[in-house]
Design a protein around this motif. Structure first.
Motif, PDB file in Angstrom:
ATOM      1  N   LEU A  19       1.074  -1.481  -0.121  1.00 18.85           N
ATOM      2  CA  LEU A  19      -0.349   0.063  -0.012  1.00 18.85           C
ATOM      3  C   LEU A  19       1.083   1.188  -0.267  1.00 18.85           C
ATOM      4  O   LEU A  19       1.212   1.299   1.320  1.00 18.85           O
ATOM      5  N   LEU A  20       1.135   1.676  -1.270  1.00 17.48           N
ATOM      6  CA  LEU A  20       1.562   2.564  -1.091  1.00 17.48           C
ATOM      7  C   LEU A  20       1.510   4.024  -0.990  1.00 17.48           C
ATOM      8  O   LEU A  20      -0.134   4.509  -0.793  1.00 17.48           O
ATOM      9  N   GLY A  55     -11.979   4.879  -1.876  1.00 18.86           N
ATOM     10  CA  GLY A  55     -11.295   4.605  -2.412  1.00 18.86           C
ATOM     11  C   GLY A  55      -9.560   5.010  -2.079  1.00 18.86           C
ATOM     12  O   GLY A  55      -8.910   5.016  -2.920  1.00 18.86           O
ATOM     13  N   ALA A  56      -9.814   5.643  -0.745  1.00 21.33           N
ATOM     14  CA  ALA A  56      -8.434   5.642  -0.009  1.00 21.33           C
ATOM     15  C   ALA A  56      -7.493   5.377   0.507  1.00 21.33           C
ATOM     16  O   ALA A  56      -6.178   5.491   1.094  1.00 21.33           O
ATOM     17  N   GLY A  57      -8.088   3.626   0.239  1.00 19.52           N
ATOM     18  CA  GLY A  57      -6.917   2.607   0.959  1.00 19.52           C
ATOM     19  C   GLY A  57      -7.479   1.846   1.537  1.00 19.52           C
ATOM     20  O   GLY A  57      -6.667   1.752   3.191  1.00 19.52           O
ATOM     21  N   LYS A  58      -8.567   2.463   3.089  1.00 14.65           N
ATOM     22  CA  LYS A  58      -9.454   1.959   4.016  1.00 14.65           C
ATOM     23  C   LYS A  58      -9.471   0.408   4.146  1.00 14.65           C
ATOM     24  O   LYS A  58      -9.262   0.154   5.468  1.00 14.65           O
ATOM     25  N   THR A  59     -10.327  -0.038   3.042  1.00 19.42           N
ATOM     26  CA  THR A  59     -10.757  -1.451   3.331  1.00 19.42           C
ATOM     27  C   THR A  59      -8.776  -2.292   3.682  1.00 19.42           C
ATOM     28  O   THR A  59      -8.912  -2.849   4.331  1.00 19.42           O
ATOM     29  N   THR A  60      -8.005  -1.361   2.187  1.00 20.63           N
ATOM     30  CA  THR A  60      -7.209  -2.105   2.129  1.00 20.63           C
ATOM     31  C   THR A  60      -6.387  -2.374   3.217  1.00 20.63           C
ATOM     32  O   THR A  60      -5.597  -3.517   3.835  1.00 20.63           O
ATOM     33  N   TYR A 202      -5.359  11.179  -2.110  1.00 21.06           N
ATOM     34  CA  TYR A 202      -4.626  10.980  -3.251  1.00 21.06           C
ATOM     35  C   TYR A 202      -4.121  12.202  -3.481  1.00 21.06           C
ATOM     36  O   TYR A 202      -5.317  12.272  -3.664  1.00 21.06           O
ATOM     37  N   ILE A 210       1.260   4.550  -7.185  1.00 22.82           N
ATOM     38  CA  ILE A 210       0.024   3.482  -7.439  1.00 22.82           C
ATOM     39  C   ILE A 210      -0.591   3.035  -8.660  1.00 22.82           C
ATOM     40  O   ILE A 210      -0.685   1.547  -8.245  1.00 22.82           O
ATOM     41  N   ARG A 214       0.126  -0.660 -10.158  1.00 22.84           N
ATOM     42  CA  ARG A 214      -1.171  -1.469 -10.002  1.00 22.84           C
ATOM     43  C   ARG A 214      -1.100  -1.811 -11.699  1.00 22.84           C
ATOM     44  O   ARG A 214      -1.016  -3.541 -11.921  1.00 22.84           O
ATOM     45  N   VAL A 245      -8.821   5.445  -5.818  1.00 17.94           N
ATOM     46  CA  VAL A 245      -8.191   4.677  -6.675  1.00 17.94           C
ATOM     47  C   VAL A 245      -9.254   3.701  -6.681  1.00 17.94           C
ATOM     48  O   VAL A 245      -8.927   3.277  -7.478  1.00 17.94           O
TER      49      VAL A 245
HETATM   50  N1  LIG Z   1      -1.761   2.948  -1.506  1.00 20.25           N
HETATM   51  C1  LIG Z   1      -2.499   1.849  -2.268  1.00 20.25           C
HETATM   52  N2  LIG Z   1      -1.657   0.960  -3.233  1.00 20.25           N
HETATM   53  C2  LIG Z   1      -1.698   0.421  -3.896  1.00 20.25           C
HETATM   54  N3  LIG Z   1      -3.610   0.053  -4.307  1.00 20.25           N
HETATM   55  C3  LIG Z   1      -4.184   1.007  -3.348  1.00 20.25           C
HETATM   56  C4  LIG Z   1      -4.114   2.153  -2.503  1.00 20.25           C
HETATM   57  N4  LIG Z   1      -4.743   2.633  -2.108  1.00 20.25           N
HETATM   58  C5  LIG Z   1      -6.274   1.902  -2.979  1.00 20.25           C
HETATM   59  N5  LIG Z   1      -5.740   0.809  -3.447  1.00 20.25           N
HETATM   60  C6  LIG Z   1      -6.453  -0.508  -4.208  1.00 20.25           C
HETATM   61  O1  LIG Z   1      -7.688   0.601  -4.003  1.00 20.25           O
HETATM   62  C7  LIG Z   1      -8.629  -0.017  -4.574  1.00 20.25           C
HETATM   63  C8  LIG Z   1      -9.770   0.809  -3.357  1.00 20.25           C
HETATM   64  O2  LIG Z   1      -9.667   0.693  -1.679  1.00 20.25           O
HETATM   65  P1  LIG Z   1     -10.156   0.371  -0.611  1.00 20.25           P
HETATM   66  O3  LIG Z   1      -9.354  -0.031   0.011  1.00 20.25           O
HETATM   67  O4  LIG Z   1     -11.254  -0.332  -0.796  1.00 20.25           O
HETATM   68  O5  LIG Z   1     -10.378   1.935  -0.219  1.00 20.25           O
HETATM   69  P2  LIG Z   1     -11.679   3.003   0.798  1.00 20.25           P
HETATM   70  O6  LIG Z   1     -11.901   0.794   1.717  1.00 20.25           O
HETATM   71  O7  LIG Z   1     -10.844   3.221   1.409  1.00 20.25           O
HETATM   72  O8  LIG Z   1     -13.207   2.926   0.245  1.00 20.25           O
HETATM   73  C9  LIG Z   1      -8.546  -1.354  -3.931  1.00 20.25           C
HETATM   74  O9  LIG Z   1      -8.596  -1.828  -4.974  1.00 20.25           O
HETATM   75  C10 LIG Z   1      -6.912  -1.252  -3.771  1.00 20.25           C
HETATM   76  O10 LIG Z   1      -6.070  -2.031  -3.694  1.00 20.25           O
END
Ligand SMILES: Nc1ncnc2c1ncn2[C@@H]1O[C@H](COP(=O)(O)OP(=O)(O)O)[C@@H](O)[C@H]1O
Ligand SMILES: [Mg+2]
Length: 377
Positions: A19-20, A55-60, A202, A210, A214, A245
């Motif tokens: 997670l960059l 799409g900020a990467g919260k879940t990930t 981002y 990022i 990917r 993202v």
């Molecule tokens: N820093 C990151 N590097 C690589 N992929 C990312 C990054 N941040 C988000 N993503 C990708 O973007 C998508 C959305 O991220 P997600 O964690 O679902 O965001 P959120 O839960 O905040 O809506 C996922 O496919 C995730 O893998």
């Protein structure tokens, strides 16, 4: 030459290798969770809020931190619960939670409170320890309108259960805003705790890094030129998208599919433009992406029937036939149609009128395009 090496790498279900630009946030989340593992007494547990736009990467971030905690500590499990997948009823949520963590502590006849108490006893008796992420907690709270929420229960576990030690070591609540749209009362807000991790949108430059990362996993080398990645980053870093993202990856997937359909081996900026013009408003698109597979398939069937007929509503019989065809061609079992349809109706995706069904808030053409993309991966 093909365009994609592995298009599933663009799917939200795929956990990227790293997670960059979230290194600081990751280490902070880990620190918060470690505090729960190293607690001084048998009641303390970490409560953390992870807040940020779509799409900020919260879940990930939470999934990765959870995996790492699991790897690092014995007898520790991370349970992930996406509250958007449930109606606001606590009992269905706890059934899911208990089933996935402690099958033995589960029974259909139990109430929400009994399930929770059983879970805590189970953890105590087996020495299992648990960290839980409740994703889309603000969605759950806004749906609950005044009824007691999962947030309420899990910020106060130590008060309404006397089971000790309390082997829930950490609870992470994920939301888009920290205020929960004003739906939480003051006491709840304060017991959510001071550990707030805010994921800022981002920037364009971060998005370029990022996406390049990917792209290298998903596409054949050279299939996505730098100017395409830059264009996607440009668009997505500006309002109304605020660094989403997920949208960026969707656009790349869509653009890649367009290039492939044209028999080209390079994606063009114009493919991205086309993809963008066909994309449903971001927040809705994310909701559709989160639907389970069967409801997605039923929704696609409805959209297809409506496209063919151009009427306000579609006949159940026809939808069912379309669904069967779809399942057959995609190797899915045909069961679960009624359940999936109720799922959609309860959450406001469709409107049922007798034996007819209509779409809510979206046109059939764009919805079919989106769902076909989503179901492909
Ligand atoms: N820093 C990151 N590097 C690589 N992929 C990312 C990054 N941040 C988000 N993503 C990708 O973007 C998508 C959305 O991220 P997600 O964690 O679902 O965001 P959120 O839960 O905040 O809506 C996922 O496919 C995730 O893998
Ligand atoms: Mg999410």
């Amino acid at each position: 030459m093909p365009v994609f090496m592995d298009r599933t790498r663009l799917s939200p279900a795929h956990l990227p290798k790293r997670l960059l630009h979230r290194e600081k946030e990751f280490s902070l989340l880990r620190k918060f969770l470690e505090a729960g593992v190293e607690r001084g007494d048998d009641v303390f547990y970490s409560r953390v809020q992870v807040v940020g736009p779509v799409g900020a990467g919260k879940t990930t971030l939470c999934l990765m931190a959870g995996q790492e905690m699991q790897r690092k500590h014995r007898n520790l499990t991370h349970a992930y619960v996406n509250l958007r997948r449930f109606t606001s009823s606590k009992v269905s949520i706890y059934r899911y939670l208990v089933k996935s963590v402690a099958e033995e502590a589960y029974s259909v006849s139990l109430s929400a409170e009994e399930l929770l108490e059983n879970l805590l006893h189970f953890l105590k008796n087996t020495g299992q320890r648990l960290i839980i992420t409740f994703d889309d907690a603000d969605y759950h709270v806004s749906m609950s309108r005044g009824r007691e929420t999962v947030v309420y229960d899990f910020t106060r576990l130590h008060e309404f259960s006397s089971v000790r030690p309390l082997n829930v070591l950490g609870v992470v609540f994920v939301s888009r805003e920290s205020g929960y749209g004003g739906y939480l009362d003051r006491a709840e807000t304060s017991s959510l705790g001071a550990s707030v991790l805010r994921l800022e949108p981002y920037t364009r430059e971060q998005l370029i890094d990022i996406l390049a990362d990917r792209v290298s996993e998903a596409f054949v080398r050279g299939a996505v030129p730098d100017n395409v990645v830059e264009y996607v980053a440009d668009v997505v870093s500006k309002p109304p998208y605020s660094g989403d993202v997920r949208l960026a990856l969707d656009l790349l997937l869509y653009a890649g599919n367009l290039a492939e359909n044209d028999g080209r081996d390079v994606v063009k900026v114009d493919d991205v433009r086309y993809a963008l013009s066909e994309t449903i408003s971001v927040s809705r698109a994310a909701e559709y992406a989160d639907l389970p597979e069967k409801p997605k398939a039923v929704l696609l069937s409805i959209a297809k029937v409506l496209q063919r007929r151009d009427e306000q509503t579609a006949e159940l019989k026809e939808i069912r036939e379309m669904f069967s065809l779809f399942c057959e061609s995609h190797g899915l079992s045909e069961s679960g149609f009624d359940k999936a349809l109720s799922y959609l109706a309860e959450r406001g995706y469709v409107e049922k009128r007798g034996d007819k069904v209509g779409l809510v808030g979206v046109d059939a053409r764009r919805l079919s395009l989106l769902l076909e993309q989503l179901l492909k991966r």
